[in-house]
Write a protein that holds these residues in place. Sequence first.
Motif, PDB file in Angstrom:
ATOM      1  N   GLU A   1       0.517  -1.203  -0.032  1.00  0.00           N
ATOM      2  CA  GLU A   1      -0.026   0.059   0.017  1.00  0.00           C
ATOM      3  C   GLU A   1       0.970   1.148  -0.061  1.00  0.00           C
TER       4      GLU A   1
ATOM      5  N   ASP B   1      -0.597  -1.036 -11.096  1.00  0.00           N
ATOM      6  CA  ASP B   1      -1.486  -2.185 -11.170  1.00  0.00           C
ATOM      7  C   ASP B   1      -0.690  -3.547 -10.667  1.00  0.00           C
TER       8      ASP B   1
ATOM      9  N   ARG C   1      -1.290  -3.474  -6.895  1.00  0.00           N
ATOM     10  CA  ARG C   1      -2.709  -3.701  -6.302  1.00  0.00           C
ATOM     11  C   ARG C   1      -2.988  -5.325  -6.564  1.00  0.00           C
ATOM     12  N   ALA C   2      -2.261  -5.909  -7.643  1.00  0.00           N
ATOM     13  CA  ALA C   2      -2.532  -7.231  -7.949  1.00  0.00           C
ATOM     14  C   ALA C   2      -2.182  -8.076  -6.743  1.00  0.00           C
TER      15      ALA C   2
ATOM     16  N   ALA D   1      -1.305  -7.020  -3.611  1.00  0.00           N
ATOM     17  CA  ALA D   1      -2.008  -6.662  -2.348  1.00  0.00           C
ATOM     18  C   ALA D   1      -3.321  -7.500  -2.659  1.00  0.00           C
ATOM     19  N   ASN D   2      -4.088  -7.827  -3.470  1.00  0.00           N
ATOM     20  CA  ASN D   2      -5.306  -8.531  -3.833  1.00  0.00           C
ATOM     21  C   ASN D   2      -5.011 -10.035  -3.326  1.00  0.00           C
ATOM     22  N   THR D   3      -3.606 -10.394  -4.166  1.00  0.00           N
ATOM     23  CA  THR D   3      -3.274 -11.810  -3.797  1.00  0.00           C
ATOM     24  C   THR D   3      -3.040 -11.928  -2.365  1.00  0.00           C
TER      25      THR D   3
ATOM     26  N   ARG E   1      -4.501 -10.332   0.203  1.00  0.00           N
ATOM     27  CA  ARG E   1      -5.832 -10.505   0.960  1.00  0.00           C
ATOM     28  C   ARG E   1      -6.400 -11.925   0.811  1.00  0.00           C
ATOM     29  N   SER E   2      -6.404 -12.503  -0.610  1.00  0.00           N
ATOM     30  CA  SER E   2      -7.078 -13.631  -0.954  1.00  0.00           C
ATOM     31  C   SER E   2      -6.497 -14.650  -0.107  1.00  0.00           C
TER      32      SER E   2
END
Length: 368
Positions: free
Chosen positions: A154, A223, A226-227, A229-231, A233-234
Amino acid sequence: MSSLKNFFLFCSGADLSILAQVPSDENKYLGIGATIFFTGVLAFVSAGYALYTIFDSVALSLLFGVGWGAMIFNLDRYIVSSMKSRGGFFGKFMVALPRLAMAVLLALVISKPLELKIFEKEINAELIVMEQETFKTQEDRLSARFTGRLAETESAISGLQAEIDAKTKARDAAAAAALAEADGSGGSGVRNMGPIYRAKMAAAEQAQNELDATLAALQPQIDAQRAQANTLRSEMAEEASGLERGAYGGIAARIDALDRLGQESEAILWASLFVTLLFVAIETAPIFTKLISPASPYDHLLHEHEHVYEMATKESVNTRANDVKNRLRIHAEVGVHQTTADIAAKKAEINAELEQRKKELRPFGWSG
């Protein structure tokens, strides 16, 4: 009724043949026997409940409860029956002290599972709180593993976005300045599209070109971050869904819950203490009964009965010891006499042989 009386007398560990001679002591030993029996019953219930809490098996808890209750019953019966009402109070107390310590230990072991059952509702409520605390701790530990990496991602996104925002702000300011110059609301204050306007418009176009170049360079990085970070979180959500959510309420957790309840509420603390003291009193009651009771006719008859066997044993042991000593003395004296006689005979034989040789040597002129 007679069978029940005989059973309780058996539980007391008293010698029924001796007790039959002194019926006045029957009530005393009936009370002791009943106390020992019900202590065994409480031990059965305590062990059965404790094992059911662990294994959730009625058959196994009943089997273990019967075995544990029988063992406690046998221990209590032995402890009481092994005490003798002889000597003064302090002498009897010192003899009874190890038995009292054993009785207190047994009472503590028996009382704890029953305490858990008595306070079951309060413990179940506390277990819910403890369960949520445990799950929260697990989630916090899981979150701590990902928080640092997410913060780094972040932070990187924020830094890149701040650079884009700065370029966007510069572009917007240059475009606004050009527009104000064109409509006369700013700049020179003259409404025209002369050289000043064209210079400001060129600056706005330059700012737009820089913004486009910055977006082309930084947007892919944003991008990608962010990808990532999403990984993360998943992965965190997947591990959170896989956390252990099994039943929470084993015997150790229940003991811990009861301890927490005692720390939070003095009423529960005192109630738990009194339950423990109650079982200590029940377990030690037969021993204290024997300890503080004066010697009764049964005790005198039992002492006489044991004394007969004790004296008979001592007499038998002393007789055998004396017989052995006498036989050893006879063998020793006979041996000494035999040895003395053998020596004397051997000396006589040697002397006779020497005399014979002297006689044989005298014709040759030799004299001793």
